[in-house]
Structures are given as C-alpha cells and as structure tokens.
Design an enzyme around this catalytic site. Sequence first.
Site, PDB file in Angstrom:
ATOM      1  N   HIS A 188      37.445 -90.424  89.052  1.00 47.76           N
ATOM      2  CA  HIS A 188      37.097 -91.668  89.337  1.00 47.76           C
ATOM      3  C   HIS A 188      36.509 -93.263  89.311  1.00 47.76           C
ATOM      4  O   HIS A 188      36.517 -93.953  88.820  1.00 47.76           O
ATOM      5  CB  HIS A 188      37.371 -91.210  91.097  1.00 47.76           C
ATOM      6  N   ARG A 295      42.187 -96.932  98.771  1.00 46.37           N
ATOM      7  CA  ARG A 295      42.263 -95.383  98.985  1.00 46.37           C
ATOM      8  C   ARG A 295      40.677 -95.823 100.030  1.00 46.37           C
ATOM      9  O   ARG A 295      39.641 -96.139 100.082  1.00 46.37           O
ATOM     10  CB  ARG A 295      40.587 -95.350  97.641  1.00 46.37           C
ATOM     11  N   ARG A 331      46.322 -96.030 102.497  1.00 47.00           N
ATOM     12  CA  ARG A 331      46.039 -94.743 102.698  1.00 47.00           C
ATOM     13  C   ARG A 331      45.152 -94.473 103.618  1.00 47.00           C
ATOM     14  O   ARG A 331      44.181 -94.250 103.424  1.00 47.00           O
ATOM     15  CB  ARG A 331      46.055 -95.024 100.903  1.00 47.00           C
ATOM     16  N   GLU A 430      53.666 -87.680  94.372  1.00 48.05           N
ATOM     17  CA  GLU A 430      52.442 -87.217  93.835  1.00 48.05           C
ATOM     18  C   GLU A 430      52.658 -85.846  93.932  1.00 48.05           C
ATOM     19  O   GLU A 430      51.691 -84.587  93.608  1.00 48.05           O
ATOM     20  CB  GLU A 430      50.696 -87.928  94.405  1.00 48.05           C
ATOM     21  N   ASN A 453      48.759 -89.556  88.794  1.00 52.65           N
ATOM     22  CA  ASN A 453      47.292 -89.438  88.768  1.00 52.65           C
ATOM     23  C   ASN A 453      48.083 -87.747  88.775  1.00 52.65           C
ATOM     24  O   ASN A 453      47.547 -86.542  88.578  1.00 52.65           O
ATOM     25  CB  ASN A 453      46.377 -89.685  89.102  1.00 52.65           C
ATOM     26  N   ASP A 454      47.942 -87.492  90.015  1.00 51.61           N
ATOM     27  CA  ASP A 454      48.111 -86.252  90.914  1.00 51.61           C
ATOM     28  C   ASP A 454      49.759 -85.604  90.154  1.00 51.61           C
ATOM     29  O   ASP A 454      49.673 -84.142  90.122  1.00 51.61           O
ATOM     30  CB  ASP A 454      48.014 -86.181  92.448  1.00 51.61           C
ATOM     31  N   CYS A 501      51.342 -96.077  92.009  1.00 52.35           N
ATOM     32  CA  CYS A 501      50.306 -96.653  92.791  1.00 52.35           C
ATOM     33  C   CYS A 501      49.276 -95.636  91.415  1.00 52.35           C
ATOM     34  O   CYS A 501      48.331 -96.309  91.339  1.00 52.35           O
ATOM     35  CB  CYS A 501      49.578 -97.068  94.131  1.00 52.35           C
TER      36      CYS A 501
HETATM   37  C1  PEP Z   1      47.587 -90.916  92.362  1.00 53.11           C
HETATM   38  O1  PEP Z   1      47.161 -89.325  92.101  1.00 53.11           O
HETATM   39  O2  PEP Z   1      47.929 -91.472  91.090  1.00 53.11           O
HETATM   40  C2  PEP Z   1      46.495 -91.785  93.204  1.00 53.11           C
HETATM   41  C3  PEP Z   1      46.877 -93.009  93.503  1.00 53.11           C
HETATM   42  O3  PEP Z   1      45.503 -91.157  93.833  1.00 53.11           O
HETATM   43  P1  PEP Z   1      44.418 -90.366  93.377  1.00 53.11           P
HETATM   44  O4  PEP Z   1      44.043 -91.293  92.121  1.00 53.11           O
HETATM   45  O5  PEP Z   1      42.944 -91.448  95.132  1.00 53.11           O
HETATM   46  O6  PEP Z   1      44.689 -89.388  93.884  1.00 53.11           O
HETATM   47 MG    MG Z   2      46.732 -89.036  93.860  1.00 53.58          MG
END
Ligand code: PEP
Ligand code: MG
Length: 548
Positions: A188, A295, A331, A430, A453-454, A501
């Site tokens: 992050h 977020r 979210r 995700e 990302n996840d 996203c």
């Molecule tokens: C993701 O997982 O791509 C996402 C947007 O959520 P975060 O990065 O907050 O887990």
């Molecule tokens: Mg995520």
Amino acid sequence: MVIYEGKAVFEGVAIGKLSVYKKNEETVKRIKVDAPEEEIARYAAAREEAVRQLQALYEKAVKEVGEASAEIFEAHQMMVDDDDFVESVESIIESQGVNAEYAVAETGDNFKKMFEEMDDEYFRGRAADIKDISERIIRILQGNGGAGIESEEPVIVVADDLAPSETVQMDKDKILSFVTVHGSANSHTSILAKTMNIPAIITCSIPLSEEVDGKEAIVDGFEGKVYVEPTPEILAEKQKLAAAEQEKKQLLELLKGKENVTLDGQKINLYANIGNTKDLGLVLKNDAGGIGLFRSEFIYLGSDDYPTEDEQFAIYKQVAETLAGKKVIIRTLDIGADKQADYFKLPAEENPALGLRAIRICLTRPEIFKTQLRAILRASAFGKVSIMFPMIISVDEVKEIQGILAEVKAELDAEGIAYDKKIETGIMIETPASVIMAEELAKEVDFFSIGTNDLTQYTLAIDRQNQSLDKFYDSHHPAILKMLKMVVDAAHKYGKWAGICGELGADLSLTKEFLAMGFDELSVSPGRILPIRKIVRETDVSAYKAGK
Ligand code: PEP
Ligand code: MG
C-alpha cells in the site's frame, strides 16, 4: 556523492532533503519539574503553535475541499484555547509539579472520557477531536512537528517500511518521495505513492541514520536510484529531467474537460481510487469522472477504535457532496491481511492473506458491517453513491450480503431516514472463484470491478507483500488477461458493467487492450487519469483489434 539503489515503483524525479521516518512510538512520561511556571509558558507557546498549524490546515482544506469541510479545523482551534481544558492542564502542572506533556495527556484523556459518556451524540463525537488536539499539542511540546516527519518543508521520506496506518497519518503535502528499505511493489505504500503521483523506491539499501538524515538528495524513480549530496553535474542533469517531466504534465493539463472517447467513438469511464478525504483535491484536480474505489478501511486504520456511524457518515457525505453528482463507489471495509487495526482484535493467523479479512469479517461480525452500511446509505441521499463488496467468492455470500443490506434499509425506512432506494451494488472480482462464477454473480449485482492486485496474488499463488517474489508477480500473465476478458463478457451478457480498480488498470501499456476487451471503466490513481485519457483519445479500437 553516494548513490543507493533500489527498485523503482513509481516514476518521476524528486529533489529535496532526506528525512528518516521515526516511528511514532514516543510515550508521554511523567517527569517532575523544578520550575512549573516554565512548563506553563512552554504549554502556552505550544498552544499558539497548534493554532497556527490548524489555521494553515484550515486554509489548505478550504482550497481543496471547500469551506464546509474545513470548519473542523476552526473548531479545533477553539478547542485548543478552551478555558476548561487550559485550566485543567495548568492546574496539573502546578499542583503536581510535572511536565506539560504529561499534564496535556492527562487532561486529554479525562476530557475524552467525559465526552464519550455524554448522552448527546454530537458531544460523544467530540471525544475524537479532543484526542486529536491533545496529540497535536504533545507532538509540538516534544519537538515533533507531525506524525513521523519533523521537517516544515517538503522532504523525501526514508523509512524501513511503512504500514498503511502510518502513511494514512502523514501530512501528504510534506512528502516529495518515498524511499523504503523493505516493502513490495504491490504494497500500500507503493499504491499511495502512485495516488500522490510522486516517485517511490523500495528495497533500497539506504541507511536509516544520521548519515543521510537532513542531507540534500535526488530520487530518480525511473532508474531506482537515490543520489545523496549529488555533484553539481548530476544535479543539473536531474533538474533538466524534472523540468521535462513537468512539461509533460502541463501538456496533459490540456486534456482536462475532454471526453474519454476513442477515435472510433468507444467511450470509457475513468475514475479515481482514493483512501481518504485528503485525496479529494487530487480527484478534482485530475478531472476524474467519479470515484471507482474508495478504500473505506483507511477510515478504520486512521482511528484507534471503531469509527461510529456518524463519523463515517460525515466522511462519506463529504465525498458524495464534493463529487457533486458524479459516481462514488464506496468499498466496504477491507481490513485484514496487511491492513491491521489492533482494536479489531483479529486472531493471529498463519496465512493472513488467506484468512479472516474483508467481507469475511463483515459476515462474521455483522454489527460492524451494519454500522458501515447505515452510514453509506445515509450518505447516498447527498450524491450518487454505489456500494462495493470486497473478496467475494460465492453467490451465497452475495445473497447473504443483500439480505443484511435489505435489513439495514428496512431499519432506515422505519426511522424515516432518507437514502437512495435504487443504490447500485457491485462486487470486486479479486478471487479466482469469483472469475469462474462471474456469470452467476452477474445476475445478482449491478457491476463488477476487478481487483487485479489480489486477483494476481491468488491466481499465481504469490504473496503480493513478499518482496522477494516481485519478479514472479506478473500481472500481465496470460491467465490474468484471460480472466479479465471472461469477467467483462460475463457482465455484459447480463447487461451489467465491468471495470478494473487494481493497479493493472493504470498500466498504460494495456490501455488499448482494455478498450479492446470492452471494459466500461478503469479506476486508477488520480495522477494516471490524464495519461490514460491521452491514450484513449489516440486509439482506434477497431484498427487495434484488426492488427492483433
Ligand atoms: C485489488 O486487490 O486489486 C484492490 C483494488 O484492492 P486492494 O489493493 O485494496 O486489496
Ligand atoms: Mg484487494
């Protein structure tokens, strides 16, 4: 000149002083003093400084988010000089012969408790303000200007690693760049650097000591290097590079107010990702069409107890009002894994990324979930709000969520509280399970937003936080690209919209591909909106598809 190397996670050039980040671990000690009158004078000077800082914050907030939202800083200024508070601090210093820091901490605690026990909801809400102003005065007394960053001028922050709960506290105006010794490209801190549009370097071998603290330096986020005390030649070269970057940014400014439409007429929504109301200025400045990912867990990470319904409502309302009718997708909390808040008292887990996180917490502890849903629904009366649920794996889960949402709506109806009865609900895609079940899920919700990302972490079985695996973490992996297409097609089959996203949405090398896949939306760091708009406007999607 000394050069330290690391891995660049966001491009750009920053020139300024290095500031080694100090963890905010200073506790307030009770110290006996010989001259209480000197402590009282120190306290008076700290109050004056606090009022000055709050006035500066007020002026900044008026410019960025408007008068109504800035009023809190005016209220804080008055609280700093509140007679009862001041008398209590002075009397503790005099009667006990102790230091000012201790007297302020003691008074802050007492007043906070007093407010928390009041019947009136408004006054209960003031407990957090008391805490905020006492901590500010203590920091000033300790000679520590702002959480972790001591400098008044903007600096390059150098740290071992930064937890989301630490970055959330930082005064973003004071940061030119992040350089960390640890951290992964998908952490992050990296995401925050992208949101702020500033260069960032991770896994850098830089020492966290006096050796670099306060020294002049250059961060080159293209080559992943930090030049400490640069030679005049390097300085001139990098200043040129920084000026060229600035020029590029200015050219992008010309795209403000223009549509996101391709040469052959295909449109796409470009929204912004935010973690905080402080990001709203960037959203407006970069001409985002809406907010595609708020977020909300950052609200939880920024407090030391569960944020109340009213506290959350005030934040969501501010975001909805600032966006003035543009879409705001909130979210629901995605606590867990790397985003830990102590007061949740989550059990220690072997594999937190595969553990009790996000929607799983909400479904296990519905009282927390309901409080957030009430706050979001109430805010939906003040703008165009949508709700999005993270980490979904099944249709049953979505049905359970919709059931809870219906209960909360019924409560609001019974209380005669206004909200958007047609509020849009969507889910994050995700997990691999949600991709496979996309068609079934599309029947249950209004939209999908892919969290790449996840999704990359869970599909490739690679911990996104593990820096030693960065070279394997490939979000361009054909499996991921195939999944993205499956998800858009499933959404469209049932007349729903789909976006991205996760960070991949901001990858300029894939913008054309996303258009070809038919995505309806990309939600990215605010600073990425105009560069993507540029590509969209220069693309002919049919020609791109024909040339593949
Ligand atoms: C993701 O997982 O791509 C996402 C947007 O959520 P975060 O990065 O907050 O887990
Ligand atoms: Mg995520």
